[in-house]
Design an enzyme around this catalytic site. Structure first.
Site, short mmCIF file in Angstrom:
data_model
loop_
_atom_site.label_atom_id
_atom_site.label_comp_id
_atom_site.label_asym_id
_atom_site.label_seq_id
_atom_site.Cartn_x
_atom_site.Cartn_y
_atom_site.Cartn_z
N CYS A 384 0.83 -1.20 0.00
CA CYS A 384 0.00 0.00 0.00
C CYS A 384 0.87 1.26 0.00
O CYS A 384 1.49 1.55 -1.02
CB CYS A 384 -1.02 -0.04 1.13
SG CYS A 384 -2.50 0.90 0.70
N GLN A 388 3.42 2.74 -2.92
CA GLN A 388 3.39 4.12 -3.42
C GLN A 388 4.77 4.77 -3.29
O GLN A 388 5.20 5.52 -4.16
CB GLN A 388 2.32 4.92 -2.67
CG GLN A 388 0.90 4.36 -2.90
CD GLN A 388 -0.18 5.05 -2.08
OE1 GLN A 388 0.10 5.88 -1.22
NE2 GLN A 388 -1.44 4.70 -2.35
N HIS A 510 -3.69 -5.16 0.41
CA HIS A 510 -3.11 -5.67 1.66
C HIS A 510 -3.16 -7.20 1.69
O HIS A 510 -4.11 -7.77 2.23
CB HIS A 510 -3.87 -5.12 2.87
CG HIS A 510 -3.71 -3.66 3.06
ND1 HIS A 510 -2.78 -3.12 3.93
CD2 HIS A 510 -4.33 -2.61 2.48
CE1 HIS A 510 -2.86 -1.80 3.88
NE2 HIS A 510 -3.79 -1.47 3.00
N GLU A 512 -1.57 -9.13 3.52
CA GLU A 512 -1.41 -9.65 4.88
C GLU A 512 -2.75 -10.06 5.52
O GLU A 512 -2.79 -10.94 6.37
CB GLU A 512 -0.69 -8.62 5.77
CG GLU A 512 -1.46 -7.35 6.12
CD GLU A 512 -1.32 -6.24 5.09
OE1 GLU A 512 -1.00 -6.53 3.92
OE2 GLU A 512 -1.53 -5.06 5.46
N1 GLN Z 1 -2.13 6.67 2.54
C1 GLN Z 1 -2.20 5.89 1.36
C2 GLN Z 1 -3.55 6.03 0.67
O1 GLN Z 1 -4.50 6.43 1.28
C3 GLN Z 1 -1.87 4.44 1.67
C4 GLN Z 1 -2.86 3.78 2.57
C5 GLN Z 1 -2.34 2.50 3.18
O2 GLN Z 1 -1.14 2.26 3.21
N2 GLN Z 1 -3.24 1.67 3.69
O3 GLN Z 1 -3.67 5.72 -0.48
#
Ligand code: GLN
Length: 537
Positions: A384, A388, A510, A512
């Site tokens: 996530c 990014q 995710h 996990e």
């Molecule tokens: N903050 C990022 C978003 O909102 C990643 C969210 C996260 O890692 N769960 O896209």
């Protein structure tokens, strides 16, 4: 059959954090291993509608289900132990209960009546408990009541349990989990706090049927007898829960103590055969007797509190077992990582996982970490926000877009390689409005992701607002970072990888949340395998 469904309530006494979730999951596992169908539910006495808006420091990880519910981390334990998905119905908070009652009041459902805690709130709680039972899917519903008996917040829940137990005579029982502290100076185990907490429960009209006593020392039959006498339960219904080296040992310890047998006998089941726990035992042996060892760095900003990354830590343990490898995890604070400290903090690692998260704090450390992993061929797994960061790093250092960023971190960046999803632009409320729950992702043939999953299409759970900016995709692919997983409906990039790197994968979802003892997640398994290879090279 719904009408035959049995209800088991788990309350807690003396202190919080005794592990009601693990005891509930362990009992559920034992019942499941005897062929019963079981689910577990958590009732949380706080006013938030769900834990989605809570800081991980407050309540640990927020666990997401397939149906997109943001829930308590105990649901993660339930899924990991039972290998059965949970849903919104498995986690209810006081906030949600009140919201339903208040909505109904506004609709006029109670016209003419004063709406009160008893009976309206307690009825709503009972209804939430019985929703799962009514589905007809389960032989047993285990309901864990959050908090500690005696808390003001828990009172309506205990009252609901009292009423239900009376109504469902013979079909419901209460397990009370308490602590038997060991006084070092006296060299003695003390039962008094347990006596008090059971008295508190009794004063609310609830007599526990089973006491599970957390302890650091063996209880001995004299102590068990004492607890039984003072707490008005049978001696064989006093179950010792001694500290275990791993949570995955607890079902076996509970089996030794016959928790499941005691429960089944109370429900009138006789001639009970042993549960089949062979797969569980083989998993446990792999954890206990590993053949190799790797060190994985988990880079995040909530590292002081391990519960913040609960599912990731468990996913790594599951993957370690599959690889018969001990996974040593170093939690590294991303705020401590910069050009000067990089080498010292990261160079000994066999694999690097950059964690999910929100906001700016520690982000540059995460981006530096990605660069280090990419340039030094260290297996890299970004989840996530971690994915990014990998996208931002690649833009800055490979695509030479030096001010590239995620619009979450720098809304004015000239190159928002990660930006707000179209569907998020109008969103004003913070609670329950992210892209949540399971979405389909199509995998690119020949990619690392496809090789790992061995499937063309997968379903994974999401929790984010920002996404990969497809305007830059061609540039990325030309320069060596490919999108190997795409949502077939929206075209959103869900997986990026660098084919030239030994193991470099970033996922917008995710994984996990879906790793269980029975089904360790393939991405985690492959990541650990890559870490073992890296270690040996
Ligand atoms: N903050 C990022 C978003 O909102 C990643 C969210 C996260 O890692 N769960 O896209």
């Amino acid at each position: 059959m719904a009408s035959n469904c049995k209800y088991i309530f788990v309350t807690g006494g003396v202190t919080s954090s005794l592990g009601k979730g693990i005891i509930s999951a362990s009992l559920a596992k034992l019942l499941q291993a005897r062929g019963f169908s079981v689910t577990i539910q958590k009732l949380d006495p706080y006013i938030n509608i769900d834990p989605g808006t809570l800081n991980p420091y407050e309540h640990g990880e927020c666990y997401v289900t397939d149906d997109g519910a943001e829930t308590d981390l105990d649901l993660g334990h339930y899924e990991r132990f039972l290998n059965v998905p949970t849903s919104q119905a498995n986690n209810v908070t006081t906030g949600r209960i009140y919201q339903r009652v208040i909505d109904r009041e506004r609709r006029g459902d109670y016209l003419g009546k004063t709406v009160q805690v008893i009976p309206h709130i307690t009825d709503e709680i009972q209804d939430s408990i019985q929703t799962l039972g009514r589905s007809g899917d389960y032989d047993f519903i285990i309901t864990e009541i959050g908090g500690t008996v005696g808390d003001i917040e828990s009172l309506p829940y205990i009252e609901a349990v009292r009423q239900l137990k009376l109504e469902l005579e013979g079909q419901a029982l209460v397990i009370h989990l308490t602590l038997i502290p060991y006084l070092e100076a006296a060299g003695e185990l003390k039962t008094k706090p347990t006596q008090h907490s059971v008295k508190m429960l009794q004063s609310l009209g609830v007599q526990p049927d089973v006491i599970v006593a957390r302890t650091s020392h063996e209880l001995g039959s004299d102590i068990k007898l004492k607890i039984a006498k003072f707490c008005n339960v049978h001696k064989n219904a006093v179950i010792q829960s001694i500290d275990a080296s791993t949570i995955y040992e607890v079902p076996l310890l509970m089996k030794e103590e016959q928790l499941d047998e005691v429960v089944l006998k109370k429900f009138g089941y006789n001639d009970i055969e042993s549960p089949d726990l062979s797969a569980w035992i083989s998993f446990l042996n792999k954890i206990k007797y590993p053949k190799s060892k790797v060190t994985i760095g988990l880079i995040g900003k909530y590292v002081e509190l391990k519960d913040s990354y609960k599912s990731i830590l468990e996913g790594l343990i599951h993957a370690g077992a599959t690889n018969e490898c001990k996974v040593k995890i170093e939690l590294i604070h991303s705020e401590n990582i910069n050009k000067r400290t990089l080498k010292e903090l990261l160079s000994h690692l066999d694999g690097i996982l950059v964690a999910p998260g929100f906001g700016e704090r520690g982000i540059e450390g995460k981006i530096e970490t990605v660069k280090f992993a990419r340039e030094n061929n260290i297996p890299f797994f970004g989840i996530c926000l971690g994915m990014q960061c990998a996208v931002v790093e690649f833009a800055r250092n490979t695509l030479k877009l030096s001010a590239a960023n995620s619009a979450e971190i720098d809304p004015k960046t000239p190159d928002p390689v990660i930006y707000l999803m179209e569907s998020q632009k109008k969103v004003k409320n913070k609670g329950g409005t992210m892209r949540l729950g399971a979405y389909t992702c199509k995998l690119k043939k020949g990619s690392l992701a496809h090789k790992i999953y061995q499937k063309d299409e997968i379903q994974e759970r999401h929790r984010h607002r920002f996404e990969f900016n497809n305007n830059y995709l061609a540039d990325y692919e030309k320069n060596g970072m490919i999108a190997s997983g795409i949502n077939p409906e929206s075209g959103l990039v869900e997986i990026v990888e660098i084919p030239k790197h030994p193991w470099f994968l970033g996922v917008q979802f995710h994984p996990e949340y879906k790793s269980t003892v029975e089904n360790p997640h393939p991405l985690f398994v492959s990541f650990i395998e890559a870490a073992v290879t890296h270690h040996n090279s």
